[in-house]
Design a protein around this motif. Structure first.
Motif, PDB file in Angstrom:
ATOM      1  N   TRP A  38     -76.064 -53.458  13.439  1.00  9.32           N
ATOM      2  CA  TRP A  38     -75.565 -53.842  12.128  1.00  9.32           C
ATOM      3  C   TRP A  38     -75.734 -55.338  11.936  1.00  9.32           C
ATOM      4  N   ARG A  39     -75.710 -55.743  10.674  1.00  8.99           N
ATOM      5  CA  ARG A  39     -75.777 -57.158  10.320  1.00  8.99           C
ATOM      6  C   ARG A  39     -74.607 -57.465   9.396  1.00  8.99           C
ATOM      7  N   CYS A  40     -73.949 -58.561   9.607  1.00  3.79           N
ATOM      8  CA  CYS A  40     -72.855 -58.980   8.742  1.00  3.79           C
ATOM      9  C   CYS A  40     -73.458 -59.629   7.493  1.00  3.79           C
TER      10      CYS A  40
ATOM     11  N   GLN B 203     -75.900 -60.316  14.268  1.00  2.00           N
ATOM     12  CA  GLN B 203     -76.386 -58.979  14.575  1.00  2.00           C
ATOM     13  C   GLN B 203     -75.772 -58.519  15.881  1.00  2.00           C
TER      14      GLN B 203
ATOM     15  N   SER C 265     -78.134 -62.194   6.398  1.00  2.00           N
ATOM     16  CA  SER C 265     -77.335 -61.590   7.465  1.00  2.00           C
ATOM     17  C   SER C 265     -76.931 -62.704   8.413  1.00  2.00           C
TER      18      SER C 265
ATOM     19  N   HIS D 131     -70.791 -54.469   6.367  1.00  2.00           N
ATOM     20  CA  HIS D 131     -71.896 -54.631   7.306  1.00  2.00           C
ATOM     21  C   HIS D 131     -73.095 -53.872   6.780  1.00  2.00           C
TER      22      HIS D 131
ATOM     23  N   ARG E  12     -71.400 -49.086   1.374  1.00  2.00           N
ATOM     24  CA  ARG E  12     -72.545 -49.966   1.628  1.00  2.00           C
ATOM     25  C   ARG E  12     -73.628 -49.773   0.583  1.00  2.00           C
TER      26      ARG E  12
END
Length: 184
Positions: free
Chosen positions: A106-108, A95, A92, A147, A168
């Motif tokens: 969320w985390r990219c 954040q 990730s 994400h 996702r």
């Protein structure tokens, strides 16, 4: 589970469309309005064009999983074909936190890809400056257009939220099927 192609729905699609419309209006006010009433007819065309480009960007963005490659397609970048054997891990990159900064919203997601998979990497250095240089020499980071939400975050509601959650889940299932685990 094999997925041929996923079109990840961004969390910010509605915001992108609104920004596109206001950008078109701003261009009209600054560049077109001073020339008089006949040019006013161009307002819907300019606003529609910018909103269409924003929507096209979403429609073109996709992740395709082949047996040998991950293919990432975006509107403004070249198509990236990454062999599964070159992917070291999924990480990730950033954040977003809620107001109390204790829970990540969320985390990219990003793939850490070996720059030269034929040469084994040197041992991991312990000093921060050397570690950063070693990571740049050993890996390149490829951002995924999806994400990863925090596991404790509630699932999104509504049809767009369900579509976002489904894309996702499909991406994570495909990455897990190839031995990659998402960071916690």
């Amino acid at each position: 589970m094999t997925v041929s192609r996923v079109w990840p729905l961004p969390d910010h699609l509605g915001v992108d469309l609104i920004v596109g419309i206001f950008a078109g209006l701003l261009i009209f006010v600054v560049a077109v309005a001073p020339f008089g009433p006949p040019i006013v007819l161009l307002v819907p065309i300019i606003v529609g064009l910018i909103a269409a480009i924003t929507l096209l960007s979403f429609l073109v963005t996709s992740i395709r999983f082949d047996t040998d490659h991950v293919v990432i397609t975006r509107l403004w970048r070249t198509r990236q074909r990454i062999p599964w054997t070159r992917i070291a891990e999924i990480t990730s990159v950033s954040q977003d936190h809620n107001d109390s900064d204790d829970v990540a919203i969320w985390r990219c997601a990003a793939l850490m890809v070996y720059r030269n998979p034929d040469v084994p990497p040197e041992p991991t250095p312990t000093k921060p400056g050397e570690l950063r240089r070693w990571q740049r020499q050993t890996y390149r980071t490829v951002l995924l257009p999806v994400h990863l939400p925090d596991r404790s975050a509630p699932r999104p509601r509504g049809p767009l939220g369900r579509l976002t959650a489904r894309s996702r889940e499909l991406v994570l299932a495909e990455l897990t099927a190839h031995g990659l685990t998402a960071p916690e």
